[in-house]
Scaffold this motif. Structure first.
Motif, short mmCIF file in Angstrom:
data_model
loop_
_atom_site.label_atom_id
_atom_site.label_comp_id
_atom_site.label_asym_id
_atom_site.label_seq_id
_atom_site.Cartn_x
_atom_site.Cartn_y
_atom_site.Cartn_z
N MET A 152 -0.97 -2.52 12.62
CA MET A 152 -0.86 -3.15 13.96
C MET A 152 -0.89 -4.66 13.84
O MET A 152 -1.28 -5.22 12.83
N HIS A 153 -0.52 -5.30 14.94
CA HIS A 153 -0.62 -6.76 15.10
C HIS A 153 0.26 -7.53 14.11
O HIS A 153 -0.07 -8.64 13.72
N THR A 160 -6.82 -1.35 12.54
CA THR A 160 -5.53 -2.02 12.41
C THR A 160 -4.61 -1.43 11.34
O THR A 160 -3.43 -1.72 11.34
N GLN A 161 -5.15 -0.60 10.42
CA GLN A 161 -4.37 -0.22 9.24
C GLN A 161 -4.20 1.29 9.09
O GLN A 161 -4.86 2.06 9.76
N VAL A 206 -5.36 0.24 1.85
CA VAL A 206 -6.43 -0.24 0.96
C VAL A 206 -5.89 -0.45 -0.46
O VAL A 206 -6.43 -1.25 -1.23
N MET A 207 -4.80 0.25 -0.82
CA MET A 207 -4.25 0.11 -2.16
C MET A 207 -3.60 -1.26 -2.36
O MET A 207 -3.20 -1.62 -3.46
N LYS A 208 -3.47 -2.03 -1.27
CA LYS A 208 -2.93 -3.39 -1.40
C LYS A 208 -3.99 -4.44 -1.12
O LYS A 208 -3.69 -5.62 -0.95
N SER A 209 -5.25 -4.02 -1.02
CA SER A 209 -6.33 -4.98 -0.76
C SER A 209 -6.79 -5.61 -2.07
O SER A 209 -6.85 -4.96 -3.10
N ASP A 210 -7.14 -6.90 -1.97
CA ASP A 210 -7.70 -7.59 -3.14
C ASP A 210 -9.21 -7.71 -3.02
O ASP A 210 -9.92 -7.73 -4.02
N VAL A 211 -9.69 -7.84 -1.79
CA VAL A 211 -11.14 -7.91 -1.54
C VAL A 211 -11.46 -6.89 -0.47
O VAL A 211 -10.87 -6.91 0.62
N ILE A 212 -12.40 -6.00 -0.76
CA ILE A 212 -12.80 -4.98 0.20
C ILE A 212 -14.22 -5.29 0.64
O ILE A 212 -15.12 -5.42 -0.19
N ARG A 232 -0.85 -7.33 8.36
CA ARG A 232 0.01 -6.90 7.24
C ARG A 232 -0.76 -5.86 6.43
O ARG A 232 -1.94 -5.61 6.68
N GLU A 233 -0.12 -5.27 5.47
CA GLU A 233 -0.80 -4.27 4.64
C GLU A 233 -1.85 -4.95 3.75
O GLU A 233 -1.69 -6.10 3.35
N GLY A 234 -2.92 -4.22 3.47
CA GLY A 234 -3.93 -4.73 2.54
C GLY A 234 -5.07 -5.46 3.21
O GLY A 234 -6.05 -5.81 2.55
#
Ligand code: SF4
Ligand code: SF4
Ligand code: SF4
Ligand code: FES
Length: 951
Positions: A778-779, A389-390, A395-401, A563-565
């Protein structure tokens, strides 16, 4: 992100409010937080620098970049001083020149300008700064403490470290820390005694260095430099192309001299890799010109006959006459083809077109069958599109990976470096993996939760996580209400809330303590942007598709798509596994994942290709093998795939291949499958052709020809030749025309063309009227299928159970330096790091069996037996053993079984019940393998000699 107008801007770009200042009297506006050095570059100037580079944070050690700022005392370093509104900066004055000159003269006292013959001559930053300031020698003399005479470390096969050329700028150390995230280097000592040290002052080869080359690239002198630069000389031109190894799809500048690659430099504006690379893409390209390459087409009647070198035309004619004879004798469906995830989109498209249009059957499949086919199934059903989807940048906007069944530092190293950077910035990390992979604990990284589940229990684990989300009120109700189908969601909610799906109830099955599952579930659901990255540890199971459905369920329930992240991101194994799937390589789907039973789609393709297409899906790879063994499937065209090594239950595969009357293999080398072939079409490496690859983030990138094909034809040209010999005309003068055809036929590709790829650099599909420049995320707003659909994911234990006879579970994976079946990396110096597949075994299991590290261990499963050397380690849990499958004679797939995913037939590589005992000699299979190998190499040697004598 980095350079300005193609020039190193000294410090990285930042985002912020606009700030206007004056530099040498000219006004310039830049984002707040920008350094004066970068602002000067934006204004068109260039302040001298040595320790600064725009890929690394400013360090401020060399003092060459001093400037004057009105109203400020002294001479601040422009790389570490940030702009301010109204600031007035002077970058040139006699005083500044004298100060800079003094600094450079000091450097030159340690690094005399004996530049002639140095690999960096004319490209050395010290040399160029010295020249600009008119420094030719040092007034300080060359006595006293210096780096001169320090021995060169050339232990690494690809680059050397010459401390006598080091100016202790620390760029290498910071590149290793900030870009790669390995923290292998330090600067020891102070002043002239300071020196770069790898790990505990070890040679590079023996240190923690993973040979990514980031330090080499950042070095301003030749202290760290690529060995080919000294051997071949400076490159004459650079061609932008894409790495042919993994699904990260790094962009490179292939720097060449004549037809020889001097070095591969990761493109700074490459959107997948942002200027970084790993040891495979940057250094391990030597296989392309290895002496084992076969460059002459060959044929033979029987696989025990010597190979006969022939012209391309003769090879096409022979292969075509055999395929037509077999179809006449055994029926149209007795033949098929296999496309490759290592070849370009255009090449995969042509192979499936040849099978469908020229041979008139849907018997085409791809190696994605054995890796990510469950991804296609699971994501298509839940979200509506068979892809991640990304974009990687997300990943630079993720808080939990949340990493599930993937080992990014080995399998997707450049993306892993980006992920680690985000983790160092503070993102949280959950890992579900039976092994303690490197990410669980590495320098400056520690997983918040490691869920060490038993192999084969993924679905139980995801259900228990979902149970916590649902029963603790952590569902994002507004998101689900707005974006998902209500009835299936309710059904799923009722299902996962059942007590049988609680972490406590499932702990016995998964082996993961309930409190860990509860903690991880709460973190993922409530920690902000939650992103899931998964790999073959999810898909290669009897419930691979169920697990992908379960992952998508979880992401939708927590509102983590669109959305991003966030998102659901399969980490694709091979370079073009996404592309080969997109191109209609599956027996039931035409390009763009449209079912062959759909009459409109068939009519569209049929009109373009001038044929009537069959509405029934063809055979999958395992079905082809079954049909070969029962005598109804007799001929196969395999492009760039090595099922005899990579597919499970090797003995079953080789029996099926032996039963074929005509096997055509197109490859760079005589791989394991080719040893059963009757026709060999020599393949072309990624350096020898034009085309495109599509990476794990749906990014289509250009592959550009760097040298002429060693066998005269690129792979796509060979497929065209074969099709014509079959009597089916294919008419292309360049792969761009194949892409134009793909775009005409595929809604998600309608906006893709080589012209646009050249203009934009790369494009993430869908690219069409609605998204003319592609779709990074996406989505957004709604799912591709409209409303997201939840599926009930009942856990069904695999039939591959441990018992007294087979008490251990074998699971498989890969290492950083080798790649897949190893055909490429085994023919490079990468084998210096990993020269054989080994069996990892827990100390407890090893002790029970009297096994020590280095002992030969016989591993027996229901499918077969092989022998590997043991490594006793706590990376694996008790009851689990682990190996890789990079070397054919280790026979890892002799022991894997034919158990497979219920929906897609993806093999269950990750779960095989085995016994392990100490032994003294290779297995019977290995002895037979070596005999057959010798025989086949002998038959090849005769052909090679004959081909040479004809030249
Ligand atoms: S090659 Fe990569 S891992 Fe090795 S020292 Fe350099 S930056 Fe670090
Ligand atoms: S090896 Fe190169 S990058 Fe590293 S400190 Fe020395 S000069 Fe700087
Ligand atoms: S990360 Fe993958 S694509 Fe990038 S250089 Fe390494 S092998 Fe190539
Ligand atoms: S470049 Fe600014 S201190 Fe080195």
């Amino acid at each position: 992100m980095f350079a300005i107008n193609g020039k190193d801007a000294g410090t990285p770009a930042v985002e912020g409010e606009s700030v206007t200042l004056s530099i040498d009297g000219a006004e310039v506006t830049v984002p707040a937080g920008t350094s004066i050095m970068r602002a000067a570059a934006a204004a068109g100037g260039a302040i001298p620098k040595l320790c600064a580079t725009d890929t690394l944070k400013a360090f401020g050690s060399c003092r060459v970049c001093l400037v004057e700022v009105e109203g400020q005392r002294g001479y601040p370093a422009s790389c570490t001083t940030l702009v301010a509104p109204g600031m007035k900066v002077k970058t040139e004055s006699e005083k500044l020149r004298q100060l800079r000159k003094g600094v450079v003269e000091l450097y030159v006292s340690d690094h005399p300008l004996n530049c002639k013959g140095c690999p960096a001559d004319t490209h050395c930053e010290l040399q160029s700064v010295a020249a600009d300031l008119g420094v030719t020698t040092s007034p300080y003399g060359f006595e006293g403490a210096t780096h001169q005479g320090a021995p060169c470390d050339d232990s690494n096969p690809y680059f050397q470290f010459d401390p006598s050329l080091c100016i202790a700028c620390s760029r290498c150390v910071r590149a290793c820390d900030e870009v790669q995230g390995t923290f292998a280097l330090t600067i020891e000592g102070r002043g002239f005694a300071s020196r770069v040290v790898a790990s505990q002052d070890e040679p590079f080869l023996e240190s923690e260095c993973v040979s990514c080359g980031a330090c080499v690239e950042s070095c301003p002198t030749a202290a760290l430099s690529e060995k080919p630069l000294a051997l071949i000389g400076r490159p004459e031109k650079a061609v932008t192309t894409t790495c042919a190894y993994c699904g990260v799809g790094c962009s490179f500048e292939a720097e060449v001299k004549g037809e020889q690659v001097v070095r591969m430099v990761p493109s700074r504006d490459g959107k997948a890799n942002r200027g970084h690379a790993c040891v495979k893409g940057r250094f391990a390209y030597g296989y392309a010109t290895h002496a084992d390459r076969i460059t002459t087409p060959m044929i033979r009647k029987q696989i025990t006959d010597p190979w006969q070198p022939v012209s391309w035309d003769d090879a096409f004619t022979y292969a075509a006459s055999e395929f037509r004879r077999i179809q006449a004798q055994y029926g149209r469906e007795s033949v098929g083809g296999i496309t490759s995830s290592r070849c370009t989109n255009e090449e995969s498209f042509l192979v499936q077109k040849l099978v469908r249009a020229a041979l008139g059957t849907n018997n085409v499949d791809t190696c994605a069958r054995v890796c990510h086919s469950p991804t296609g199934y699971g994501l298509k059903h839940t979200l509506g599109e068979s892809a991640g989807t990304q974009a990687f940048d997300s990943v630079m906007k993720s808080d939990v990976i949340f990493v599930i069944g993937a080992n990014p530092t080995d399998g997707h190293p450049v993306f892993a470096s980006r992920m680690k950077r985000r983790l160092r910035e503070g993102a949280k990390l959950i890992i579900a993996d039976p092994r303690a992979i490197d990410l669980v604990r590495s320098p400056h990284i520690e997983a918040d939760f490691h869920l060490p589940l038993r192999p084969g229990t993924n679905v139980a684990l995801i259900n228990s996580i979902a149970h916590v989300v649902v029963t603790e009120g952590l569902v994002n109700e507004a998101y689900v209400a707005e974006r998902c189908e209500p009835a299936p969601f309710q059904k799923w909610r009722d299902f996962v809330s059942q007590p049988k799906n609680s972490p406590e109830a499932l702990a016995e099955i998964t082996g993961v303590p309930a409190e860990l599952v509860r903690g991880a579930a709460r973190l993922y659901a409530t920690g902000g942007n939650g992103a899931i990255y998964y790999g073959l540890g999810v898909t290669e199971h009897s419930q691979g598709s169920t697990m992908v459905l379960g992952i998508a369920n979880l992401a939708m329930a927590t509102g983590n798509i669109g959305r991003e992240g966030v998102g659901v991101n399969p980490l694709r194994g091979q370079n073009n596994v996404q592309g080969s799937c997109d191109m209609g390589s599956f027996p039931h789907e035409l390009a763009g994942y449209r079912h062959v039973s759909d009459a409109t789609t068939r009519a569209l393709f049929g009109a373009e290709w001038g044929v009537q297409l069959e509405p029934e899906p063809g055979l999958r790879i395992p079905n082809m093998f079954e049909a070969a063994l029962d005598g109804s499937f007799k001929a196969l065209y395999v492009q760039g795939e090595d099922m005899a090594q990579s597919d499970p239950n090797t003995q079953h595969v080789t029996a099926a291949l032996s039963a074929l009357e005509c096997l055509v293999v197109q490859d760079l080398f005589l791989n394991e499958t080719a040893k059963y072939a009757h026709v060999f079409f020599p393949g072309s490496s990624f350096l020898e052709k034009d085309g495109t690859f599509t990476n794990a983030e749906r990014r289509i990138s250009r592959v550009r020809k760097v040298m002429q094909p060693l066998a005269r034809l690129a792979d796509w040209e060979a497929t065209v030749g074969f099709a014509r010999a079959l009597g089916y005309e294919m008419n292309y003068s360049h792969p761009s025309e194949i892409m134009d055809e793909i775009a005409r036929l595929t809604p998600t590709f309608t906006g893709v063309s080589y012209e646009k790829l050249d203009r934009l650099g790369s494009i993430q599909w869908p690219c069409n009227e609605a998204a003319p420049e592609g779709t990074p995320t996406m989505h957004i707003g709604q799912f591709v299928r409209g409303k997201g659909r939840f599926y009930v994911t009942e856990y069904v234990p695999t039939s591959e159970r441990v018992n007294a006879r087979f008490p251990l579970i074998l699971t498989t994976g890969r290492v950083l330096t080798q790649y897949n079946v190893g055909a490429q990396t085994r023919r490079t110096a990468n084998s210096q790091w990993y020269e054989e597949d080994v069996l990892e075994i827990h100390p407890q299991d090893a002790e029970d069996r009297g096994i020590g590290t280095g002992d030969w261990v016989g591993i027996t499963s229901r499918a077969g037996e092989t022998v590997l050397r043991a490594v006793v380690t706590e990376r694996v849990q008790p009851g689990v053993v682990y190996t890789t499958f990079h070397f054919p004679d280790s026979g890892a797939n002799v022991i894997t079984t034919e158990n497979s995913d219920w929906a897609t037939n993806c093999p269950e590589y990750k779960v095989t019940a085995v016994q392990a005992v100490k032994v003294q000699r290779p297995s019977d299979w290995q002895r037979r393998f070596h005999e057959q190998n010798e025989q086949q190499l002998g038959l090849l040697r005769g052909a090679t000699a004959a081909a040479r004598s004809r030249q």
